[in-house]
Structure formats: C-alpha cells, structure tokens
Design a protein around this motif. Structure first.
Motif, mmCIF file in Angstrom:
data_model
loop_
_atom_site.group_PDB
_atom_site.id
_atom_site.type_symbol
_atom_site.label_atom_id
_atom_site.label_comp_id
_atom_site.label_asym_id
_atom_site.label_seq_id
_atom_site.Cartn_x
_atom_site.Cartn_y
_atom_site.Cartn_z
ATOM 1 N N PHE A 78 0.827 -1.200 0.000
ATOM 2 C CA PHE A 78 0.000 0.000 0.000
ATOM 3 C C PHE A 78 0.865 1.256 0.000
ATOM 4 O O PHE A 78 0.533 2.254 -0.655
ATOM 5 N N ARG A 79 1.957 1.208 0.735
ATOM 6 C CA ARG A 79 2.843 2.370 0.779
ATOM 7 C C ARG A 79 3.432 2.648 -0.603
ATOM 8 O O ARG A 79 3.528 3.793 -1.036
ATOM 9 N N PHE A 80 3.808 1.574 -1.295
ATOM 10 C CA PHE A 80 4.350 1.727 -2.646
ATOM 11 C C PHE A 80 3.299 2.312 -3.581
ATOM 12 O O PHE A 80 3.580 3.226 -4.372
ATOM 13 N N ALA A 81 2.057 1.794 -3.490
ATOM 14 C CA ALA A 81 0.994 2.282 -4.368
ATOM 15 C C ALA A 81 0.689 3.751 -4.100
ATOM 16 O O ALA A 81 0.577 4.565 -5.031
ATOM 17 N N ALA A 82 0.554 4.093 -2.819
ATOM 18 C CA ALA A 82 0.229 5.484 -2.466
ATOM 19 C C ALA A 82 1.357 6.429 -2.860
ATOM 20 O O ALA A 82 1.118 7.534 -3.355
ATOM 21 N N ALA A 83 2.608 6.000 -2.631
ATOM 22 C CA ALA A 83 3.746 6.851 -2.980
ATOM 23 C C ALA A 83 3.823 7.061 -4.492
ATOM 24 O O ALA A 83 4.149 8.162 -4.959
ATOM 25 N N SER A 84 3.517 6.023 -5.274
ATOM 26 C CA SER A 84 3.539 6.158 -6.732
ATOM 27 C C SER A 84 2.515 7.182 -7.195
ATOM 28 O O SER A 84 2.810 8.056 -8.022
ATOM 29 N N LEU A 85 1.309 7.093 -6.647
ATOM 30 C CA LEU A 85 0.269 8.054 -7.012
ATOM 31 C C LEU A 85 0.622 9.461 -6.542
ATOM 32 O O LEU A 85 0.386 10.443 -7.246
ATOM 33 N N SER A 86 1.194 9.555 -5.343
ATOM 34 C CA SER A 86 1.533 10.872 -4.796
ATOM 35 C C SER A 86 2.616 11.556 -5.613
ATOM 36 O O SER A 86 2.525 12.741 -5.924
ATOM 37 N N ARG A 87 3.671 10.791 -5.955
ATOM 38 C CA ARG A 87 4.744 11.387 -6.763
ATOM 39 C C ARG A 87 4.217 11.822 -8.129
ATOM 40 O O ARG A 87 4.574 12.884 -8.639
ATOM 41 N N GLY A 88 3.373 11.002 -8.698
ATOM 42 C CA GLY A 88 2.810 11.369 -9.993
ATOM 43 C C GLY A 88 1.965 12.619 -9.916
ATOM 44 O O GLY A 88 2.030 13.481 -10.793
ATOM 45 N N GLU A 89 1.160 12.735 -8.845
ATOM 46 C CA GLU A 89 0.328 13.927 -8.690
ATOM 47 C C GLU A 89 1.175 15.173 -8.512
ATOM 48 O O GLU A 89 0.834 16.247 -9.029
ATOM 49 N N ALA A 90 2.294 15.041 -7.774
ATOM 50 C CA ALA A 90 3.175 16.194 -7.574
ATOM 51 C C ALA A 90 3.752 16.660 -8.914
ATOM 52 O O ALA A 90 3.839 17.865 -9.189
ATOM 53 N N ARG A 91 4.145 15.698 -9.753
ATOM 54 C CA ARG A 91 4.662 16.066 -11.075
ATOM 55 C C ARG A 91 3.553 16.668 -11.937
ATOM 56 O O ARG A 91 3.780 17.625 -12.678
ATOM 57 N N LEU A 112 0.293 8.053 -15.238
ATOM 58 C CA LEU A 112 -0.688 6.982 -15.434
ATOM 59 C C LEU A 112 -0.021 5.611 -15.352
ATOM 60 O O LEU A 112 -0.545 4.700 -14.693
ATOM 61 N N ALA A 113 1.141 5.474 -15.990
ATOM 62 C CA ALA A 113 1.839 4.188 -15.953
ATOM 63 C C ALA A 113 2.258 3.826 -14.529
ATOM 64 O O ALA A 113 2.105 2.676 -14.085
ATOM 65 N N GLN A 114 2.778 4.792 -13.797
ATOM 66 C CA GLN A 114 3.201 4.524 -12.420
ATOM 67 C C GLN A 114 1.998 4.243 -11.519
ATOM 68 O O GLN A 114 2.064 3.397 -10.622
ATOM 69 N N GLY A 115 0.885 4.941 -11.744
ATOM 70 C CA GLY A 115 -0.307 4.703 -10.944
ATOM 71 C C GLY A 115 -0.857 3.303 -11.156
ATOM 72 O O GLY A 115 -1.244 2.619 -10.198
ATOM 73 N N VAL A 116 -0.886 2.859 -12.414
ATOM 74 C CA VAL A 116 -1.363 1.500 -12.701
ATOM 75 C C VAL A 116 -0.455 0.467 -12.044
ATOM 76 O O VAL A 116 -0.930 -0.520 -11.465
ATOM 77 N N GLU A 169 -7.024 1.978 -3.124
ATOM 78 C CA GLU A 169 -7.516 3.140 -3.880
ATOM 79 C C GLU A 169 -7.622 4.376 -3.001
ATOM 80 O O GLU A 169 -7.209 5.466 -3.399
ATOM 81 N N TYR A 170 -8.181 4.192 -1.798
ATOM 82 C CA TYR A 170 -8.358 5.338 -0.913
ATOM 83 C C TYR A 170 -7.024 5.927 -0.467
ATOM 84 O O TYR A 170 -6.875 7.142 -0.335
ATOM 85 N N ALA A 171 -6.040 5.052 -0.212
ATOM 86 C CA ALA A 171 -4.737 5.545 0.242
ATOM 87 C C ALA A 171 -4.091 6.420 -0.817
ATOM 88 O O ALA A 171 -3.514 7.474 -0.519
ATOM 89 N N GLY A 172 -4.193 6.007 -2.097
ATOM 90 C CA GLY A 172 -3.626 6.831 -3.163
ATOM 91 C C GLY A 172 -4.338 8.159 -3.301
ATOM 92 O O GLY A 172 -3.712 9.209 -3.431
ATOM 93 N N ALA A 173 -5.687 8.109 -3.226
ATOM 94 C CA ALA A 173 -6.458 9.349 -3.357
ATOM 95 C C ALA A 173 -6.181 10.299 -2.202
ATOM 96 O O ALA A 173 -6.077 11.519 -2.390
ATOM 97 N N ILE A 174 -6.046 9.737 -1.003
ATOM 98 C CA ILE A 174 -5.834 10.619 0.147
ATOM 99 C C ILE A 174 -4.418 11.177 0.151
ATOM 100 O O ILE A 174 -4.169 12.287 0.655
ATOM 101 N N ARG A 175 -3.472 10.449 -0.427
ATOM 102 C CA ARG A 175 -2.123 11.020 -0.550
ATOM 103 C C ARG A 175 -2.124 12.180 -1.537
ATOM 104 O O ARG A 175 -1.420 13.182 -1.335
ATOM 105 N N ILE A 176 -2.922 12.054 -2.606
ATOM 106 C CA ILE A 176 -3.026 13.150 -3.568
ATOM 107 C C ILE A 176 -3.655 14.370 -2.904
ATOM 108 O O ILE A 176 -3.180 15.504 -3.033
ATOM 109 N N ALA A 177 -4.762 14.129 -2.159
ATOM 110 C CA ALA A 177 -5.381 15.238 -1.430
ATOM 111 C C ALA A 177 -4.428 15.794 -0.384
ATOM 112 O O ALA A 177 -4.406 17.002 -0.121
#
Length: 579
Positions: free
Chosen positions: A171-184, A234-238, A292-300
């Motif tokens: 989960f940490r890997f998934a959330a971090a991937s989404l978070s880094r992508g959102e920052a970019r 998108l690739a990293q999020g998937v 899913e929620y962990a990634g979304a909440i990291r983005i928020a």
C-alpha cells in the motif's frame, strides 16, 4: 496528514477532527466484530443448535444496531468537520497571510497560492466527505477481524497478522507512486497554465513578431511536457495499484489455504471453515478498497500540505505594543547590510538620514539598491545587520499596523482593484470626507479622469485598472497617498513610465505631499529631483555622496556625471541617412 488537518482547523477546532476520527475508528471496529459474529451463527445453523443460535443472533443484532448508530454519528460529525474545514480554511489562510512579511509575496508564491486556494479547496474538504472515513474503516475493520481470527484459531490469526506487513509495504508503494505522480502533474499543470496566461496577456507582442496564432515555443513545450508527465503518472499509478491488488489477493489466498488445511485436519467443522473463508474475504475486501483510498488521500494530502506550508511560514515578529515615536516623520538607516540571498548583499553598511518634513531623492544606477531601501523601510524584509528606524523607533519594535500607519507607498507598478474609481482612492483613508477626496483628486489630476469617464466616480476600473492608462493608474495611486496624509511618503520610481502631462501632476503632488509629510523618492530622471532638499547617490549598495542638486553638480562626483549624461541625451535626434 492528521497534523496538517489539525493545523488547518486551528487549536480551537482541532477537537472536531479528534472526535470524528474516534467515531470512525469505533464504527470500523464494530463492522469487523459484526462480520466475525457471523461465524458462530453459521455453525449453529449447520449444527441445528437452536439454543445457542438465539443468543448469537441477539448479540449480532445488538452489535449491528450499535454500529448503525455510530455510523450515523460519524457521518454527522464528518459533515460538520467538512463544513468547519471550508469555513476555517480561507479564514486561517487570510489571517496568516496578513502576518507574513511583504517580501514573501513574489509572483511565484502568489501563483501557487492562487492554485491551492482555489483548485485545492474541494480536494481538501473531500478528505472528510469521501476519503478519510473509508480509509480508517478499511484499516479498523480488518484489525477487528484479525483479532477474531486469533479467537477462533491462532493459526488463522497468525496468517492474517503476518500478511499485514506485506500489505502495508504494498500500500505504501501504491500510495507513494500516485503521490509522486500527482506532484509532477501539479508542477506541469502550473507551468502550462502560466504559459497559457502569458500567451493571452502578451498577444500584442507576439503578434507583432508573427507568433500570435502559433509558434510560441514556451507554450508548446509546456503542453508537451504536461502530456508526457501525465502518461508517466498513469503508468506509475497502474503499477502501484496492481502491486497493491496483488498483495491483497496473496493475503486472501494464504487465509483460504489455512482454512482448508484446518478443515481437512479436523480442527474446525466444514461449516465453520465456510464461515471463516467468508470472514477472510471480509478481511481482504476493505484492504482492497484501502489501496484506492490511500492513493487518493495522498493526492489530497499534497494539496493540504501545500496549504499548510503557507501556514507554517514564519510571521513577522512584532511586539505586543509598539514603541513610542519620539521623532515623527524621520527616517534613519544606520549601517544596514542586507541581501536577498545569503552571501550576496545588496546593501553594504548603508547609512542615511531623512529629516522630518524634507524631500529626499535616491538616485543611482539600476541594481544599486535604491528599491531595497524602500522595502526595508516598509519592512518587506528585516535588515541582516544594522537598524532601520521610522519616527525614531526601530521598525522591528513597531506593530505592522502602526508602521504602515506611518507610511504611504507609491510604486512604479500600480495595482487597482476591480471596483469604482472612488473606492480605489478611498483605500488610502476610507473615512475621508467628500471634500478631502475631491482635493486629493484635484492635486493628483484624477479630477480630469473623472470628468471624462462615463459614470464619473462610480466607474469601475476593471481588474488591475485595465480600463485606465498607466499614467492614469499612477495618478490614482498618488491620490491615495495624498488622501492618507501619512507622516512619510515613499515613491519608488513613480515617474519611470510617465508622459509629460502625468509627470507634471506628479511634481505638483510631491510639492503638496511635502507640505505635511516626509517624502523619500527613488528616481531615474534627475530633472524630477533638482528641487529636493537632499539627494543621496547610491552605488553598489552604499551612499557615495549626499547634498543638494547644485552642491552635487559642483562637486564633480557621480551625481555630476549622471547629470551631464542625461543633459547630453536631451540633444539626441533622428536624422535621415545621407544619400
């Protein structure tokens, strides 16, 4: 993120968050307990044990009823927390912004702040409304199920417990991937939006050089970079979501194998094994949602952190009570050294005294530090060394409102609010009478502008004052200063872009200001300062000479050379090339 939310709500409202989280955790635990209570019910049904079935059903019903009540309370508190966040967000932000040093508000920070305060608002309030509760429940409910599995058979509980670290890493890997992508994505979006605004704002220049319709390379590059960034994100999020989902499936598979083994070994009945398998899915289901929620909440959380980073900016330190002003109208800079970057001073051992009631002009080459002097007096920044005094008091010993009350500032780049002409001038002193307003307008030449506007004083000037020319906006800014009647007036290159008519109004205004205020002005046109009581020549961050116009010209120093150069430039003219 919890710390960021508490900071955003403020100390008085932080308990709202604590209460909301407590109710959410309780609901998640009760959900897990209710699922675990299905196991003895299934066993009783399979065995036909009616005596045991009744109490088990009553217990399940009671837990379910309590869970429903807790869910209702948690939902109400979640809505209240979201509303409090929406109301507190801009209030907390506004209260803190007025405490920051004026120098903090550069173009880059203001642009990021605008994006966070607009686009980030709904994302942050959505943390309470849609993200935080499901994520907490997705953790609390499996935790309760894990304890229940230990209760039924320690081997099942151990299998569930051993899967937790693996799931946490996934989960940490998934959330971090989404978070880094959102920052970019955020950085690319800001750059693209900036270039689009630039493209629209500077159409006259672009079209003059054939770039109005297409071919503006910075915009094209920003849009292309935005596209590439989103594809990488998108690739990293998937990949992150795939890893998280795979981890959940492995945990379910491990629990299924243990249940089958226990059933084959006779440790549990077949009916109990079926119920425990269902409970294993109840363990894994919320965890799958948690990915899913962990990634979304990291983005928020990224939007939230950008906002709280502003709230963590240190405010201007100021005393509880301002020091007295023994010398009203006097300005002193005593051996001041200051630089915007460490090791690169703009002012070096700078000393200057501006007597009360005088007109003092700062002249010198561009980049010598003249504008920095104005900013230090206004306390945009604090001097690294030395002392800046206004009215005989160190500016650091004055409260911000008391310091600004002593000053009226006129800048080269004038900003007018999208309001009426009258409201823009009354900004200098809202309680001024109509006669005072009219007199300030007359002296600054604004009365001529009022006479030709369709709605007179009630004419709206547009955002930034776009309906007025640059010289007219400058007149409005000077009228503000005249109306305020502050003891000290600071003019920073106010004449740099004025035509002859507007410059005439400025000179008349300065003479009027000098009747009741100390005037310190920065000027490049030396013809505007010949009548000044004192002229200070600034070179390389130091005052190299001071005096009146006549004495400085006679001295033959830097001012004399500047004067001669400008006088020589007046004789330039365009002539036809010889045939």
């Amino acid at each position: 993120m919890i710390a960021d939310l508490r900071l955003l709500l403020g100390p008085d409202r932080a308990r709202i968050l604590t209460g909301y989280l407590a109710w959410t955790v309780v609901y998640g635990l009760l959900s897990g307990v209710a699922a675990a209570l299905l196991v003895p019910v299934v066993e009783d049904l399979a065995a036909g044990d009616r005596d045991a079935l009744g109490p088990h059903l009553l217990t399940l019903a009671a837990v379910t009823a309590v869970a429903a009540a807790v869910r209702y309370a948690q939902t109400v508190r979640g809505s209240a927390a979201a509303l409090h966040t929406m109301s507190a967000m801009h209030r907390r932000l506004g209260d803190h912004l007025v405490s920051l040093p004026l120098g903090w508000f550069d173009a880059g920070r203001t642009g990021r702040l605008t994006r966070v305060a607009t686009d980030g608002t709904m994302m942050i309030t959505g943390i309470f409304a849609h993200l935080l509760a499901p994520l907490v429940v997705a953790v609390a409910s499996p935790a309760a199920v894990t304890v229940a599995l230990f209760w039924y058979d320690w081997r099942l509980g151990l299998a569930a417990a051993l899967s937790v670290p693996v799931l946490a890493l996934a989960f940490r890997f998934a959330a971090a991937s989404l978070s880094r992508g959102e920052a970019r994505n955020h950085a690319a979006d800001v750059e693209a939006a900036t270039r689009v605004i630039e493209f629209g704002r500077d159409q006259r220049v672009l079209r003059a050089f054939g770039r109005g319709a297409h071919g503006y390379r910075p915009l094209e590059e920003a849009i292309e970079e935005q596209r590439r960034t989103r594809r990488r994100t998108l690739a990293q999020g998937v990949a992150g979501l795939t890893v998280g989902g795979l981890a959940v499936q492995l945990a379910v598979t491990a629990l299924l194998l243990v249940c089958v083994w226990l059933a084959l070994d006779g440790a549990v009945t077949p009916a109990a094994a079926v119920a425990l398998i269902a409970l294993a899915f109840r363990f894994a289901g919320p965890l799958a949602d948690a990915v899913e929620y962990a990634g979304a909440i990291r983005i928020a959380g990224n939007d939230l952190r950008r906002l709280t980073d502003v709230l963590r900016e240190p405010a201007v330190p100021e005393p509880a009570v301002s020091a007295p002003l023994p010398r009203p109208g006097r300005i002193e800079l005593d051996r001041v050294t200051f630089g915007y970057r460490p090791g690169t001073p703009v002012l070096r051992d700078f000393s200057l005294t501006v007597p009360a009631g005088s007109v003092t002009a700062l002249v010198g080459p561009s980049g010598s530090g003249k504008t920095t002097v104005i900013r230090l007096i206004s306390r945009f920044w604090d001097a690294g060394q030395g002392t800046v005094r206004v009215g005989g008091a160190d500016v650091r010993e004055l409260r911000t409102e008391d310091l600004i009350g002593q000053l009226a500032l006129v800048f080269q780049d004038v900003y007018l609010f999208d309001d009426t002409l009258e409201a823009n001038i009354r900004l200098g002193r809202p309680e001024a009478t109509g006669e005072e307003l009219a007199e300030a307008a007359r002296l600054a030449g604004v009365d001529e502008i009022v006479a030709r506007l369709p709605d007179g004083w009630r004419t709206r000037v547009g955002e930034g004052g776009v309906s007025l020319s640059g010289g007219e906006r400058q007149r409005v800014s000077i009228a503000r200063a005249l109306l305020k009647r502050a003891p000290i007036v600071l003019l920073d290159e106010a004449t740099a872009a004025l035509d002859a008519e507007n410059e005439r109004f400025l000179r008349r205004s300065v003479r009027e200001l000098a009747r009741h205020s100390t005037v310190l002005l920065v000027a490049h046109r030396l013809g505007n300062v010949v009548e000044a009581d004192q002229i200070a020549v600034v070179e390389d961050g130091r005052v190299t000479e001071t005096g009146t116009h006549d004495s400085l010209v006679a001295a033959g120093g830097p001012y004399s050379r500047l004067w001669q150069a400008q006088r020589g430039g007046r004789g330039w003219r365009l002539t036809a090339a010889p045939s």
